[in-house]
Design an enzyme around this catalytic site. Structure first.
Site, mmCIF file in Angstrom:
data_model
loop_
_atom_site.group_PDB
_atom_site.id
_atom_site.type_symbol
_atom_site.label_atom_id
_atom_site.label_comp_id
_atom_site.label_asym_id
_atom_site.label_seq_id
_atom_site.Cartn_x
_atom_site.Cartn_y
_atom_site.Cartn_z
ATOM 1 N N LEU A 38 0.854 -1.183 0.000
ATOM 2 C CA LEU A 38 0.000 0.000 0.000
ATOM 3 C C LEU A 38 0.892 1.235 0.000
ATOM 4 C CD1 LEU A 38 -2.797 -0.806 2.627
ATOM 5 C CD2 LEU A 38 -2.781 -1.251 0.182
ATOM 6 N N ASP A 39 0.391 2.311 -0.587
ATOM 7 C CA ASP A 39 1.119 3.573 -0.518
ATOM 8 C C ASP A 39 0.263 4.571 0.267
ATOM 9 O OD1 ASP A 39 -0.847 4.599 -2.260
ATOM 10 O OD2 ASP A 39 0.398 4.251 -4.022
ATOM 11 N N SER A 40 0.727 5.800 0.376
ATOM 12 C CA SER A 40 0.018 6.764 1.220
ATOM 13 C C SER A 40 -1.389 7.059 0.693
ATOM 14 C CB SER A 40 0.822 8.059 1.354
ATOM 15 O OG SER A 40 1.097 8.582 0.083
ATOM 16 N N ASP A 42 -3.281 4.867 -0.938
ATOM 17 C CA ASP A 42 -4.054 3.683 -0.543
ATOM 18 C C ASP A 42 -4.455 3.777 0.922
ATOM 19 O OD1 ASP A 42 -3.765 2.474 -3.052
ATOM 20 O OD2 ASP A 42 -1.923 1.445 -2.462
ATOM 21 N N ALA A 43 -3.540 4.266 1.757
ATOM 22 C CA ALA A 43 -3.819 4.374 3.194
ATOM 23 C C ALA A 43 -4.992 5.313 3.446
ATOM 24 C CB ALA A 43 -2.576 4.838 3.943
#
Length: 82
Positions: A38-40, A42-43
């Protein structure tokens, strides 16, 4: 009241359905960023989905310390107990 197991199941569904993560990769100790990729952005999307799931407002700073699937379960558990 949802149990940790129910929260984990709901979180797993979100990760599989929304983020196309292989269910086999999802475990309580799995790192959201390293192992699940996940990336930021996605977070942020995940926080929105969790807010919809719980009906509770999640403050981004509450999620800053979250690193693993189990951390997310604990954070949700804390929210739904309020």
């Amino acid at each position: 009241m949802q149990s940790r197991e129910q929260i984990l199941q709901a979180l797993t569904r979100i990760l599989v359905d929304e983020f196309e993560i292989d269910e086999a990769d999802i475990s309580p100790s799995a790192s959201l960023y390293e192992e699940l990729d996940l990336d930021s952005i996605d977070a942020v999307d995940l926080v929105i989905k969790l807010q919809q799931m719980t009906g509770k407002k999640i403050k981004p700073e509450e999620f800053k310390a979250v690193r693993t699937v189990d951390d997310v379960v604990s954070a949700i558990e804390g929210l739904v107990e309020e």
